[in-house]
Design a protein around this motif. Structure first.
Motif, PDB file in Angstrom:
ATOM      1  N   PRO A   8      18.949   7.306  33.276  1.00 29.22           N
ATOM      2  CA  PRO A   8      18.451   6.310  34.234  1.00 29.22           C
ATOM      3  C   PRO A   8      18.992   4.924  33.896  1.00 29.22           C
ATOM      4  O   PRO A   8      19.204   4.595  32.734  1.00 29.22           O
ATOM      5  N   LEU A   9      19.194   4.131  34.926  1.00 27.78           N
ATOM      6  CA  LEU A   9      19.662   2.759  34.735  1.00 27.78           C
ATOM      7  C   LEU A   9      18.523   1.887  34.221  1.00 27.78           C
ATOM      8  O   LEU A   9      17.362   2.122  34.536  1.00 27.78           O
ATOM      9  N   ARG A  10      18.867   0.871  33.433  1.00 27.50           N
ATOM     10  CA  ARG A  10      17.872  -0.123  33.038  1.00 27.50           C
ATOM     11  C   ARG A  10      17.368  -0.796  34.301  1.00 27.50           C
ATOM     12  O   ARG A  10      18.037  -0.828  35.331  1.00 27.50           O
ATOM     13  N   SER A  11      16.185  -1.389  34.250  1.00 27.36           N
ATOM     14  CA  SER A  11      15.601  -1.979  35.453  1.00 27.36           C
ATOM     15  C   SER A  11      16.469  -3.094  36.029  1.00 27.36           C
ATOM     16  O   SER A  11      16.624  -3.203  37.241  1.00 27.36           O
ATOM     17  N   ASP A  12      17.084  -3.937  35.171  1.00 27.64           N
ATOM     18  CA  ASP A  12      17.944  -4.999  35.689  1.00 27.64           C
ATOM     19  C   ASP A  12      19.214  -4.423  36.313  1.00 27.64           C
ATOM     20  O   ASP A  12      19.687  -4.901  37.348  1.00 27.64           O
ATOM     21  N   ALA A  13      19.749  -3.376  35.726  1.00 24.17           N
ATOM     22  CA  ALA A  13      20.939  -2.727  36.288  1.00 24.17           C
ATOM     23  C   ALA A  13      20.602  -2.072  37.624  1.00 24.17           C
ATOM     24  O   ALA A  13      21.399  -2.129  38.566  1.00 24.17           O
ATOM     25  N   GLN A  14      19.421  -1.474  37.725  1.00 22.39           N
ATOM     26  CA  GLN A  14      18.990  -0.856  38.983  1.00 22.39           C
ATOM     27  C   GLN A  14      18.808  -1.932  40.065  1.00 22.39           C
ATOM     28  O   GLN A  14      19.209  -1.734  41.210  1.00 22.39           O
ATOM     29  N   ARG A  15      18.216  -3.068  39.695  1.00 20.11           N
ATOM     30  CA  ARG A  15      18.057  -4.173  40.650  1.00 20.11           C
ATOM     31  C   ARG A  15      19.411  -4.677  41.134  1.00 20.11           C
ATOM     32  O   ARG A  15      19.595  -4.935  42.323  1.00 20.11           O
ATOM     33  N   ASN A  16      20.371  -4.819  40.204  1.00 24.56           N
ATOM     34  CA  ASN A  16      21.720  -5.254  40.589  1.00 24.56           C
ATOM     35  C   ASN A  16      22.327  -4.280  41.588  1.00 24.56           C
ATOM     36  O   ASN A  16      22.892  -4.682  42.599  1.00 24.56           O
ATOM     37  N   ARG A  17      22.204  -3.006  41.312  1.00 24.58           N
ATOM     38  CA  ARG A  17      22.769  -1.968  42.181  1.00 24.58           C
ATOM     39  C   ARG A  17      22.137  -2.038  43.573  1.00 24.58           C
ATOM     40  O   ARG A  17      22.829  -1.992  44.588  1.00 24.58           O
ATOM     41  N   GLU A  18      20.810  -2.155  43.616  1.00 21.64           N
ATOM     42  CA  GLU A  18      20.107  -2.234  44.907  1.00 21.64           C
ATOM     43  C   GLU A  18      20.488  -3.499  45.677  1.00 21.64           C
ATOM     44  O   GLU A  18      20.660  -3.456  46.895  1.00 21.64           O
ATOM     45  N   THR A  19      20.636  -4.612  44.970  1.00 17.50           N
ATOM     46  CA  THR A  19      21.034  -5.857  45.618  1.00 17.50           C
ATOM     47  C   THR A  19      22.440  -5.735  46.188  1.00 17.50           C
ATOM     48  O   THR A  19      22.706  -6.168  47.316  1.00 17.50           O
ATOM     49  N   VAL A  45      26.334 -11.022  41.497  1.00 19.00           N
ATOM     50  CA  VAL A  45      26.805 -10.284  40.323  1.00 19.00           C
ATOM     51  C   VAL A  45      28.277 -10.584  40.094  1.00 19.00           C
ATOM     52  O   VAL A  45      29.008 -10.936  41.013  1.00 19.00           O
ATOM     53  N   GLY A  46      28.707 -10.413  38.865  1.00 21.53           N
ATOM     54  CA  GLY A  46      30.113 -10.597  38.529  1.00 21.53           C
ATOM     55  C   GLY A  46      30.940  -9.391  38.951  1.00 21.53           C
ATOM     56  O   GLY A  46      30.405  -8.318  39.260  1.00 21.53           O
ATOM     57  N   GLN A  47      32.250  -9.576  38.926  1.00 21.13           N
ATOM     58  CA  GLN A  47      33.161  -8.495  39.308  1.00 21.13           C
ATOM     59  C   GLN A  47      32.976  -7.269  38.408  1.00 21.13           C
ATOM     60  O   GLN A  47      32.996  -6.137  38.891  1.00 21.13           O
ATOM     61  N   GLY A  48      32.779  -7.491  37.111  1.00 24.33           N
ATOM     62  CA  GLY A  48      32.606  -6.375  36.181  1.00 24.33           C
ATOM     63  C   GLY A  48      31.377  -5.539  36.532  1.00 24.33           C
ATOM     64  O   GLY A  48      31.433  -4.308  36.551  1.00 24.33           O
ATOM     65  N   THR A  49      30.268  -6.211  36.806  1.00 22.57           N
ATOM     66  CA  THR A  49      29.041  -5.505  37.191  1.00 22.57           C
ATOM     67  C   THR A  49      29.252  -4.748  38.485  1.00 22.57           C
ATOM     68  O   THR A  49      28.856  -3.591  38.625  1.00 22.57           O
TER      69      THR A  49
END
Length: 192
Positions: A8-19, A45-49
Motif C-alpha cells: 500500500p502507498l503511504r498516505s501522502d503518496a496516495q493523496r498525491n496520486r489522487e490529486t 507535485v514535482g516531475q519525479g513524483t
C-alpha cells in the motif's frame, strides 16, 4: 529500502496520486493533448513524483479510465445498502450518465493512448457490468423490474448515453432517456 510493488502507498503518496488523477481528469477532458508538466504543476507535485506514479501519458489516461469506472461500479453496492433496489438502480444510472459524459470528454485522450503500435488495450467494462448485474438481480428479487433482464440487455438499452453531447444539455436528455429505460424495466415486473 524499496517499497514492494503491491504494498500500500503511504498516505501522502496516495493523496498525491489522487490529486494527480483529479487534475488530470479536468485537464484531459478540456484538452486531450494537455502537457503532463501542466498536470503535475497544477497537482502541486514535482516531475519525479508524477512520473513515479504515471510513467507515461498512456498509463495516466488508462488509470483515469479505470479509476472513474471503479468509482461508478463501487457506488452500486453503496446505493443498495441505503436505498430500495429500484431507487438504487435509478440513482446508479445517473452516476453512469455522469461517467459517460466524463468519458466522452476524455475520449480523444483514451483513443490516443490505446491506438498506437504497441499501445495497451483499452480496459474492459467488466466492473460496470458486474455492478449492473448486482442492481438488476436485487431488483428482480424485489419484483421491481421484469424478470430475466441481463446486464448486456441493460447496457444496450442505455447505449444512447454515449451519443449525448457532453457540451450540450446532456443532463435533461440523459434524465429523459434513463426514465424511459427505467419505465421499460418496470413493465412486466411481478410487483407492479
Amino acid at each position: 529500502m524499496r517499497q514492494k510493488k503491491d504494498a500500500p502507498l503511504r498516505s501522502d503518496a496516495q493523496r498525491n496520486r489522487e490529486t494527480i488523477l483529479e487534475v488530470a481528469v479536468a485537464e484531459l477532458t478540456r484538452c486531450a493533448d494537455a502537457p503532463l508538466s501542466v498536470i503535475a504543476r497544477k497537482a502541486g507535485v514535482g516531475q519525479g513524483t508524477f512520473y513515479r506514479n504515471f510513467p507515461n501519458r498512456e498509463a495516466l489516461v488508462l488509470e483515469i479510465y479505470r479509476h472513474e469506472m471503479k468509482q461508478v461500479a463501487d457506488s452500486a453496492a453503496e446505493l443498495l445498502a441505503c436505498r430500495e433496489p429500484d431507487r438504487a438502480l435509478r440513482e446508479w444510472m445517473d452516476h453512469l450518465a455522469r461517467f459517460a459524459m466524463t468519458k466522452a470528454g476524455l475520449a480523444d485522450a483514451i483513443r490516443q493512448a490505446t491506438t498506437g503500435p504497441g499501445s495497451p488495450a483499452k480496459p474492459g467494462n467488466s466492473p460496470l457490468m458486474a455492478a449492473a448485474e448486482l442492481l438488476l438481480r436485487a431488483n428482480e428479487e424485489a419484483g421491481t423490474i421484469r424478470p430475466g433482464v441481463t446486464s448486456e440487455d441493460f447496457v444496450l438499452a442505455i447505449a444512447g448515453l454515449w451519443q449525448l453531447d457532453p457540451h450540450g444539455d446532456w443532463q435533461s436528455r440523459a434524465t429523459r432517456l434513463l426514465d424511459l429505460v427505467m419505465d421499460g424495466l418496470r413493465a412486466g415486473a411481478p410487483g407492479r
